[in-house]
Write a protein that holds these residues in place. Sequence first.
Motif, PDB file in Angstrom:
ATOM      1  N   ALA A  79       0.807  -1.223  -0.072  1.00  0.00           N
ATOM      2  CA  ALA A  79       0.094  -0.070  -0.064  1.00  0.00           C
ATOM      3  C   ALA A  79       0.999   1.180  -0.160  1.00  0.00           C
ATOM      4  O   ALA A  79       0.573   2.235  -0.562  1.00  0.00           O
ATOM      5  N   ILE A  80       1.932   1.211   0.854  1.00  0.00           N
ATOM      6  CA  ILE A  80       2.676   2.186   0.837  1.00  0.00           C
ATOM      7  C   ILE A  80       3.618   2.526  -0.542  1.00  0.00           C
ATOM      8  O   ILE A  80       3.974   3.638  -0.853  1.00  0.00           O
ATOM      9  N   THR A  81       4.178   1.462  -1.222  1.00  0.00           N
ATOM     10  CA  THR A  81       4.901   1.470  -2.463  1.00  0.00           C
ATOM     11  C   THR A  81       4.096   1.958  -3.698  1.00  0.00           C
ATOM     12  O   THR A  81       4.523   2.579  -4.723  1.00  0.00           O
ATOM     13  N   VAL A  82       2.807   1.410  -3.991  1.00  0.00           N
ATOM     14  CA  VAL A  82       2.148   1.230  -5.249  1.00  0.00           C
ATOM     15  C   VAL A  82       2.166   2.556  -5.751  1.00  0.00           C
ATOM     16  O   VAL A  82       2.395   2.996  -6.959  1.00  0.00           O
ATOM     17  N   LEU A  83       1.540   3.538  -4.958  1.00  0.00           N
ATOM     18  CA  LEU A  83       1.377   5.182  -5.786  1.00  0.00           C
ATOM     19  C   LEU A  83       2.717   5.745  -5.846  1.00  0.00           C
ATOM     20  O   LEU A  83       2.730   6.457  -6.971  1.00  0.00           O
ATOM     21  N   PRO A  84       3.673   5.665  -4.876  1.00  0.00           N
ATOM     22  CA  PRO A  84       4.863   6.509  -5.250  1.00  0.00           C
ATOM     23  C   PRO A  84       5.611   5.717  -6.477  1.00  0.00           C
ATOM     24  O   PRO A  84       6.390   6.410  -7.059  1.00  0.00           O
ATOM     25  N   ALA A  85       5.476   4.401  -6.724  1.00  0.00           N
ATOM     26  CA  ALA A  85       6.127   3.658  -7.853  1.00  0.00           C
ATOM     27  C   ALA A  85       5.711   4.230  -9.207  1.00  0.00           C
ATOM     28  O   ALA A  85       6.116   4.433 -10.123  1.00  0.00           O
ATOM     29  N   MET A  86       4.327   4.347  -9.202  1.00  0.00           N
ATOM     30  CA  MET A  86       3.502   4.861 -10.482  1.00  0.00           C
ATOM     31  C   MET A  86       3.943   6.573 -10.650  1.00  0.00           C
ATOM     32  O   MET A  86       4.361   6.587 -11.812  1.00  0.00           O
ATOM     33  N   TRP A  87       4.189   6.992  -9.752  1.00  0.00           N
ATOM     34  CA  TRP A  87       4.634   8.598  -9.682  1.00  0.00           C
ATOM     35  C   TRP A  87       6.006   8.490 -10.245  1.00  0.00           C
ATOM     36  O   TRP A  87       6.428   9.343 -11.314  1.00  0.00           O
ATOM     37  N   VAL A  88       6.958   7.500  -9.935  1.00  0.00           N
ATOM     38  CA  VAL A  88       8.087   7.488 -10.414  1.00  0.00           C
ATOM     39  C   VAL A  88       8.139   7.282 -11.772  1.00  0.00           C
ATOM     40  O   VAL A  88       8.735   7.732 -12.564  1.00  0.00           O
ATOM     41  N   PHE A  89       7.437   6.197 -12.202  1.00  0.00           N
ATOM     42  CA  PHE A  89       7.616   5.993 -13.544  1.00  0.00           C
ATOM     43  C   PHE A  89       7.084   6.964 -14.530  1.00  0.00           C
ATOM     44  O   PHE A  89       7.505   7.167 -15.588  1.00  0.00           O
ATOM     45  N   LYS A  90       5.844   7.562 -14.048  1.00  0.00           N
ATOM     46  CA  LYS A  90       5.339   8.803 -14.947  1.00  0.00           C
ATOM     47  C   LYS A  90       6.285   9.868 -14.874  1.00  0.00           C
ATOM     48  O   LYS A  90       6.301  10.737 -15.858  1.00  0.00           O
ATOM     49  N   THR A  91       6.755  10.068 -13.969  1.00  0.00           N
ATOM     50  CA  THR A  91       7.794  11.326 -13.827  1.00  0.00           C
ATOM     51  C   THR A  91       9.169  11.157 -14.417  1.00  0.00           C
ATOM     52  O   THR A  91       9.810  12.115 -15.282  1.00  0.00           O
ATOM     53  N   TRP A  92       9.874   9.771 -14.130  1.00  0.00           N
ATOM     54  CA  TRP A  92      11.232   9.684 -14.826  1.00  0.00           C
ATOM     55  C   TRP A  92      11.263   8.664 -15.744  1.00  0.00           C
ATOM     56  O   TRP A  92      12.382   8.263 -16.312  1.00  0.00           O
ATOM     57  N   GLY A  93      10.259   7.773 -15.734  1.00  0.00           N
ATOM     58  CA  GLY A  93      10.344   6.739 -16.724  1.00  0.00           C
ATOM     59  C   GLY A  93      10.844   5.320 -16.126  1.00  0.00           C
ATOM     60  O   GLY A  93      10.954   5.155 -15.001  1.00  0.00           O
ATOM     61  N   ILE A  94      10.823   4.345 -16.797  1.00  0.00           N
ATOM     62  CA  ILE A  94      11.114   2.894 -16.599  1.00  0.00           C
ATOM     63  C   ILE A  94      12.477   2.796 -16.158  1.00  0.00           C
ATOM     64  O   ILE A  94      12.662   2.049 -15.251  1.00  0.00           O
ATOM     65  N   GLN A  95      13.500   3.564 -16.503  1.00  0.00           N
ATOM     66  CA  GLN A  95      14.751   3.718 -16.009  1.00  0.00           C
ATOM     67  C   GLN A  95      14.883   3.929 -14.550  1.00  0.00           C
ATOM     68  O   GLN A  95      15.743   3.131 -13.776  1.00  0.00           O
ATOM     69  N   CYS A  96      14.293   4.727 -14.233  1.00  0.00           N
ATOM     70  CA  CYS A  96      14.076   5.256 -12.547  1.00  0.00           C
ATOM     71  C   CYS A  96      13.461   4.256 -12.135  1.00  0.00           C
ATOM     72  O   CYS A  96      14.048   3.725 -10.599  1.00  0.00           O
ATOM     73  N   VAL A  97      12.732   3.674 -12.244  1.00  0.00           N
ATOM     74  CA  VAL A  97      11.777   2.354 -11.639  1.00  0.00           C
ATOM     75  C   VAL A  97      12.950   1.241 -11.414  1.00  0.00           C
ATOM     76  O   VAL A  97      13.071   0.573 -10.496  1.00  0.00           O
ATOM     77  N   GLN A  98      13.810   0.893 -12.565  1.00  0.00           N
ATOM     78  CA  GLN A  98      14.874  -0.089 -12.484  1.00  0.00           C
ATOM     79  C   GLN A  98      15.799   0.376 -11.292  1.00  0.00           C
ATOM     80  O   GLN A  98      16.235  -0.678 -10.667  1.00  0.00           O
ATOM     81  N   LEU A  99      16.201   1.585 -11.302  1.00  0.00           N
ATOM     82  CA  LEU A  99      17.183   2.005 -10.007  1.00  0.00           C
ATOM     83  C   LEU A  99      16.418   1.707  -8.868  1.00  0.00           C
ATOM     84  O   LEU A  99      17.361   0.961  -8.003  1.00  0.00           O
ATOM     85  N   PHE A 100      15.364   2.080  -8.655  1.00  0.00           N
ATOM     86  CA  PHE A 100      14.659   1.908  -7.314  1.00  0.00           C
ATOM     87  C   PHE A 100      14.633   0.447  -6.975  1.00  0.00           C
ATOM     88  O   PHE A 100      14.743  -0.106  -5.694  1.00  0.00           O
ATOM     89  N   THR A 101      14.253  -0.387  -7.989  1.00  0.00           N
ATOM     90  CA  THR A 101      14.172  -1.860  -7.933  1.00  0.00           C
ATOM     91  C   THR A 101      15.676  -2.509  -7.554  1.00  0.00           C
ATOM     92  O   THR A 101      15.606  -3.282  -6.634  1.00  0.00           O
ATOM     93  N   THR A 102      16.647  -1.874  -8.154  1.00  0.00           N
ATOM     94  CA  THR A 102      17.776  -2.527  -7.745  1.00  0.00           C
ATOM     95  C   THR A 102      18.474  -2.203  -6.237  1.00  0.00           C
ATOM     96  O   THR A 102      18.661  -3.079  -5.715  1.00  0.00           O
ATOM     97  N   PHE A 103      18.063  -1.129  -5.706  1.00  0.00           N
ATOM     98  CA  PHE A 103      18.311  -0.724  -4.420  1.00  0.00           C
ATOM     99  C   PHE A 103      17.530  -1.593  -3.539  1.00  0.00           C
ATOM    100  O   PHE A 103      17.703  -2.237  -2.440  1.00  0.00           O
ATOM    101  N   ALA A 104      16.178  -1.917  -3.793  1.00  0.00           N
ATOM    102  CA  ALA A 104      14.948  -2.736  -3.132  1.00  0.00           C
ATOM    103  C   ALA A 104      15.705  -4.200  -3.096  1.00  0.00           C
ATOM    104  O   ALA A 104      15.696  -4.814  -1.999  1.00  0.00           O
TER     105      ALA A 104
END
Length: 463
Positions: free
Chosen positions: A333-358
């Motif tokens: 619940a905490i992650t879902v909305l920020p993840a979509m915001w990251v995707f729409k703001t910075w694209g899939i590459q930034c999502v990949q970066l956050f996924t790497t850290f996680a």
Amino acid sequence: MFKLIAENKHIIWLFVVYTFTFLLSELVINSHIAALIGAENLLTFYSVGILCTGLGYLSFGLWSIKQEEIKPRKAMLIFCMSLYVIFMATGLLAPVSNTIHTVVFALALLLFGYVGGFVHYCASCALQNSPAMGKIIGFSMFVAIVLQYIVQKVAITEISLWVAMVFGAISIGYIVWHPAKDWTFEGLLPYKADSDACPAKAVVAVAVVALSTICLGFNDSLVTYFDAEGKLVLSEWPRLFYAIGLLIAGILADYGKRRFLAIGTALSLLFAFPAVSYLGLSGYMNLSMSFMYFYCGFYVIYLTVCFLDIAPKTKYPALWAGMGRIMRSLFTAITVLPAMWVFKTWGIQCVQLFTTFAVFGAIVALWLFEKNAARKEMEELKLELSSKRDDKTNKFQTFIEEHNFTPREVDVLKIIIKSSITTKEMANELAISERVCQRYLTSIYEKTGTDSRIELMLKYFNE
């Protein structure tokens, strides 16, 4: 395998019908809400809905701590399942109304979360110290996923889907009224005299699940959104990789004292990278989902089996049995909305970066968890070696190990061997009720294959 299924048919059936009904409900609800409020707003409801599910699990644990009477516990479960059926019927069959449908679907998830807490608690009790817990849970969830896939292919009307959910609820209701063991409503016998309310092992497990959920949350957010937009279908064939992941992880869980499960889960998290990468490419959605579902199978088995193991050894087993699900719901619940915001703001590459850290954080947490488990195992081995210096102690130690007694059952066994006092006197000495003391005796008799104290004593001194 057939013998294992026959011996555990009640808990397997309970877990199959619960998992099947819950997953079917979740997919159907998300599909309806997306049609009502649009893909843009679906993720907000998805966050609220999954949080409601977690609150349902939490409420079962808290209610079980507060309410010790059998009848109120049964009544609450039947009440929750009945309301769930009514709310799902309202959401699926009633005239369209955004507000009403959103509220009743959220409440349905809350109520079924409560039922899920009960199911996980039953599994924790039934499979306590079982060397086949992973296989049983993995097989049960494998069957549930396959059933769900078939039903969603065959049942194309709202009524047929609702009937499938009602069947699941009635099956659980039957087990509620015909429990396999007394612990189903009377409460699990304490593992030891001073069980921890929050053991250190549980805290580390919570951290592992939290980080793994954040990793999965990025994928979860994107696939839910794309499904609502019609770019992919969550119930298509890649979902069968979820079933495969569950089955493999369940088998691994029973080897190496859960170490292979931890290693397998850590390695499976690496599939998060291609899952996110291919998700951004047109024509590769199904491949992305196949990767995601496969590592999700390992993740779900880990958060389920790990807490089913921990729960019976805590002061509040009904709460801790579903803690993996509670943590999953909270952090998704905490992650879902920020993840979509990251995707729409910075694209899939930034999502990949956050996924790497996680992923990195989750793997480190798994390593720490296993390191702590290895240290504890070494300490227990030292204690065992020191206790075996005395022949009499060695005989007693061997007997309790052969029959998998809990520390509290060992306390009862010591009194039986040393004296011939009555059950009431034994209960007074242990500071427990006579009924609970009798339940400990029954458990000891079952584990040793005896029917009385005399048979137990003969077995002990003749082995």
